[in-house]
Design a protein around this motif. Structure first.
Motif, PDB file in Angstrom:
ATOM      1  N   HIS A  53       7.149 -34.230 -94.441  1.00 49.24           N
ATOM      2  CA  HIS A  53       6.525 -32.924 -94.625  1.00 49.24           C
ATOM      3  C   HIS A  53       5.457 -32.632 -93.583  1.00 49.24           C
ATOM      4  O   HIS A  53       4.833 -31.579 -93.635  1.00 49.24           O
ATOM      5  N   ASP A  54       5.219 -33.536 -92.643  1.00 53.21           N
ATOM      6  CA  ASP A  54       4.145 -33.328 -91.670  1.00 53.21           C
ATOM      7  C   ASP A  54       4.523 -33.990 -90.346  1.00 53.21           C
ATOM      8  O   ASP A  54       5.075 -35.104 -90.335  1.00 53.21           O
ATOM      9  N   LEU A  71       2.810 -35.428 -88.112  1.00 58.84           N
ATOM     10  CA  LEU A  71       2.194 -36.717 -87.798  1.00 58.84           C
ATOM     11  C   LEU A  71       2.898 -37.883 -88.510  1.00 58.84           C
ATOM     12  O   LEU A  71       2.823 -39.024 -88.057  1.00 58.84           O
ATOM     13  N   MET A 107      -4.324 -31.573 -80.028  1.00 51.13           N
ATOM     14  CA  MET A 107      -5.227 -32.277 -80.933  1.00 51.13           C
ATOM     15  C   MET A 107      -6.445 -31.432 -81.287  1.00 51.13           C
ATOM     16  O   MET A 107      -6.961 -31.508 -82.399  1.00 51.13           O
ATOM     17  N   LEU A 118      -5.140 -28.892 -84.134  1.00 46.84           N
ATOM     18  CA  LEU A 118      -4.101 -29.468 -84.984  1.00 46.84           C
ATOM     19  C   LEU A 118      -3.687 -28.543 -86.122  1.00 46.84           C
ATOM     20  O   LEU A 118      -2.496 -28.370 -86.406  1.00 46.84           O
ATOM     21  N   LEU A 119      -4.677 -27.945 -86.764  1.00 45.33           N
ATOM     22  CA  LEU A 119      -4.349 -27.083 -87.900  1.00 45.33           C
ATOM     23  C   LEU A 119      -3.526 -25.884 -87.439  1.00 45.33           C
ATOM     24  O   LEU A 119      -2.628 -25.419 -88.144  1.00 45.33           O
ATOM     25  N   LYS A 142       0.101 -27.172 -86.573  1.00 47.17           N
ATOM     26  CA  LYS A 142       0.857 -27.499 -87.789  1.00 47.17           C
ATOM     27  C   LYS A 142       1.317 -26.223 -88.501  1.00 47.17           C
ATOM     28  O   LYS A 142       2.445 -26.144 -88.991  1.00 47.17           O
ATOM     29  N   TRP A 156      -9.781 -39.105 -80.219  1.00 48.58           N
ATOM     30  CA  TRP A 156      -9.741 -37.652 -80.431  1.00 48.58           C
ATOM     31  C   TRP A 156     -10.725 -37.209 -81.504  1.00 48.58           C
ATOM     32  O   TRP A 156     -11.125 -36.041 -81.539  1.00 48.58           O
ATOM     33  N   VAL A 161     -10.691 -31.376 -86.083  1.00 50.09           N
ATOM     34  CA  VAL A 161      -9.630 -32.349 -85.794  1.00 50.09           C
ATOM     35  C   VAL A 161      -9.461 -33.321 -86.953  1.00 50.09           C
ATOM     36  O   VAL A 161      -8.337 -33.734 -87.277  1.00 50.09           O
ATOM     37  N   ALA A 166      -9.927 -32.626 -90.124  1.00 50.53           N
ATOM     38  CA  ALA A 166      -9.170 -31.899 -91.151  1.00 50.53           C
ATOM     39  C   ALA A 166      -7.704 -31.782 -90.759  1.00 50.53           C
ATOM     40  O   ALA A 166      -6.801 -31.940 -91.595  1.00 50.53           O
ATOM     41  N   GLY A 167      -7.464 -31.517 -89.478  1.00 46.93           N
ATOM     42  CA  GLY A 167      -6.079 -31.432 -89.023  1.00 46.93           C
ATOM     43  C   GLY A 167      -5.349 -32.749 -89.147  1.00 46.93           C
ATOM     44  O   GLY A 167      -4.160 -32.796 -89.477  1.00 46.93           O
ATOM     45  N   ALA A 168      -6.069 -33.831 -88.912  1.00 45.65           N
ATOM     46  CA  ALA A 168      -5.433 -35.153 -88.970  1.00 45.65           C
ATOM     47  C   ALA A 168      -5.018 -35.520 -90.385  1.00 45.65           C
ATOM     48  O   ALA A 168      -4.033 -36.235 -90.575  1.00 45.65           O
ATOM     49  N   VAL A 169      -5.782 -35.050 -91.375  1.00 49.32           N
ATOM     50  CA  VAL A 169      -5.473 -35.470 -92.753  1.00 49.32           C
ATOM     51  C   VAL A 169      -4.770 -34.384 -93.564  1.00 49.32           C
ATOM     52  O   VAL A 169      -4.335 -34.650 -94.686  1.00 49.32           O
ATOM     53  N   SER A 170      -4.646 -33.184 -93.008  1.00 53.40           N
ATOM     54  CA  SER A 170      -4.134 -32.071 -93.825  1.00 53.40           C
ATOM     55  C   SER A 170      -2.742 -32.350 -94.368  1.00 53.40           C
ATOM     56  O   SER A 170      -2.422 -31.978 -95.493  1.00 53.40           O
ATOM     57  N   GLY A 171      -1.914 -33.003 -93.577  1.00 56.18           N
ATOM     58  CA  GLY A 171      -0.543 -33.246 -93.999  1.00 56.18           C
ATOM     59  C   GLY A 171      -0.390 -34.424 -94.943  1.00 56.18           C
ATOM     60  O   GLY A 171       0.720 -34.717 -95.383  1.00 56.18           O
ATOM     61  N   LEU A 172      -1.486 -35.087 -95.231  1.00 51.43           N
ATOM     62  CA  LEU A 172      -1.400 -36.232 -96.141  1.00 51.43           C
ATOM     63  C   LEU A 172      -1.359 -35.805 -97.601  1.00 51.43           C
ATOM     64  O   LEU A 172      -1.161 -36.633 -98.490  1.00 51.43           O
ATOM     65  N   MET A 173      -1.576 -34.520 -97.834  1.00 54.98           N
ATOM     66  CA  MET A 173      -1.561 -34.031 -99.214  1.00 54.98           C
ATOM     67  C   MET A 173      -0.183 -33.500 -99.584  1.00 54.98           C
ATOM     68  O   MET A 173       0.606 -33.096 -98.722  1.00 54.98           O
ATOM     69  N   TRP A 188      -7.731 -27.104 -99.646  1.00 56.34           N
ATOM     70  CA  TRP A 188      -8.689 -26.648 -98.640  1.00 56.34           C
ATOM     71  C   TRP A 188     -10.108 -27.107 -98.961  1.00 56.34           C
ATOM     72  O   TRP A 188     -10.924 -27.304 -98.059  1.00 56.34           O
ATOM     73  N   LEU A 231     -10.211 -30.437 -97.415  1.00 55.22           N
ATOM     74  CA  LEU A 231     -10.371 -30.352 -95.961  1.00 55.22           C
ATOM     75  C   LEU A 231     -11.783 -29.924 -95.584  1.00 55.22           C
ATOM     76  O   LEU A 231     -12.312 -30.354 -94.552  1.00 55.22           O
TER      77      LEU A 231
END
Lengths: 124, 280
Positions: free
Chosen positions: A89-90, A92, A110, A113-114, A117, B148, B159, B161-168, B178, B181
């Protein structure tokens, strides 16, 4: 898994992004180019101040972009499924598993990123 | 409406440095110490602290690690690079527990917290009523360049927040995702990166899992199916190496179960806490 209508999806990207004020705001000040390599097919995106001003399908001869997102069609198909299964789903997650590769100058990616995505989410 | 959560500051000395540590608590009964994820703070446990079904039996306590949330970094922070290590994480956790006078608490941690409970089980097997690891893996190799996360030409909060956003989990409520995040966006410069030193490098505990004795320290492991950082397979591998560990794979949850979907998380954690409470 093959991707149905990937050309049309990429072609619709400029309008999809333009129709999303929150995404445009997130992408403000961003000028960048990237190459999406979906198996044997290539798509070049050019971003200006957060808007997709070019979404062109290759093939290209010596394409030059800031960065590239490269993966087999099957991996892209799982990522861009309407309802991806857990773990697909992502982007990364695919990068972690080395199924999709990022190459080039990743600063535009980077640092936003948001944005990226969400942009890729528009291809679902 | 006022939530039944009280916030206080604890002053303690640890390894020659003074710390001002913020913690929140709610409820009364068995102490339940909650450890937040990397680059975040104790607000991730707001759902748990507002759950009367839990706070009627447990005194829920969530402290912000030094450098995080409303806890200050120690004096001199501006001249050093922050790095969380297995020694410092276990040490400060035990120091907070001692300073608060908690008797054999339950400790529940998520992500880096889910890792450190494994270290606590090895180092302090008699100190806890039970340990609960959320999104618990014995090791996680970095899957992007951690530099980064802390450089002047990239916004650290964005960055992270972007790195972890897809972990949910995509199904988790948008507002809660949100909110989660937002906490990441508020983290201090370099703090998330410093925590990931423990998560990705120093906290590798594969070689010591066999030392965990669940007869002395009951161990519960709960992992969300959408977590591709500390994956369900990673957690199952921990359980395989630790006889007696009890595993739950949580459907429709990701790496931040307490925060991304508090109500759904409660449905998973309440039976675990009830079992712990029943043992006394």
């Amino acid at each position: 898994m093959a991707i149905d209508g990937i050309s049309a999806r990429v072609g619709a990207l400029p309008q999809r992004v333009s129709d999303d004020p929150a995404l445009l705001r997130r992408g403000r000040f961003l000028d960048a180019s990237c190459l999406l390599v979906v198996g044997e097919r290539e798509f070049r995106l050019r971003i200006a101040d957060g808007r997709v001003v070019e979404a062109r399908e290759g093939p290209f001869v010596t394409p030059s972009t800031d960065f590239a997102v490269i993966g087999p069609e099957a991996a892209w198909g799982r990522l861009l499924a309407a309802e991806p299964v857990p773990g697909d789903h992502d982007i990364l997650a695919f990068v972690k598993r080395r199924e999709i590769r990022l190459a080039g100058d990743l600063h535009p990616f980077m640092s936003r990123l948001l944005y990226w995505k969400a942009l890729l989410g528009c291809l679902r | 409406m006022i939530e039944p959560i009280a916030g206080q500051y604890l002053h303690l000395d640890y390894e020659g440095r003074h710390y001002r540590v913020y913690f929140e608590s709610a409820g009364s009964g068995i102490p339940l110490v909650c450890l937040h994820t990397a680059g975040a703070d104790g607000r991730q446990y707001r759902g748990l602290m507002n759950a009367a079904a839990i706070t009627g039996t447990f005194r829920v306590i969530a402290f912000d690690l030094p450098w995080h949330g409303k806890s200050s970094p120690p004096e001199g922070w501006h001249n050093e690079e922050y790095r969380l290590t297995a020694d410092s994480y276990t040490g400060i956790t035990m120091a907070v527990i001692a300073a608060l006078g908690l008797d054999r608490p339950v400790v529940m941690g998520c992500s880096i917290g889910g890792r450190v409970v494994l270290h606590l089980a090895v180092r302090h097997p008699a100190a806890f009523r039970a340990l609960i690891g959320l999104e618990s893996a014995s090791h996680t190799a970095p899957y992007y360049d951690l530099d980064w996360l802390h450089r002047a030409d990239v916004h650290g909060g964005e960055v992270a927040a972007g790195a972890v956003s897809g972990l949910m989990a995509p199904q988790s409520p948008e507002a809660e995702r949100w909110e989660t995040l937002w906490h990441y966006m508020q983290s201090g410069p370099g703090v998330f990166k410093g925590d990931l030193y423990f998560y990705g490098i120093d906290g590798d505990i594969r070689a010591r899992l066999g030392e965990i004795d669940t007869a002395r320290t009951p161990l519960y492991l709960l992992t969300g199916e959408y977590d591709y950082s500390a994956t369900p397979e990673d957690t199952l591998a921990v359980a395989k190496a630790v006889p007696g560990a009890k595993v739950t794979i949580m459907r429709r949850l990701g790496h931040f179960p307490t925060s991304e979907n508090p109500d759904l998380f409660l449905s998973y954690i309440e039976p675990v806490l009830a079992e712990i409470a029943a043992k006394g």
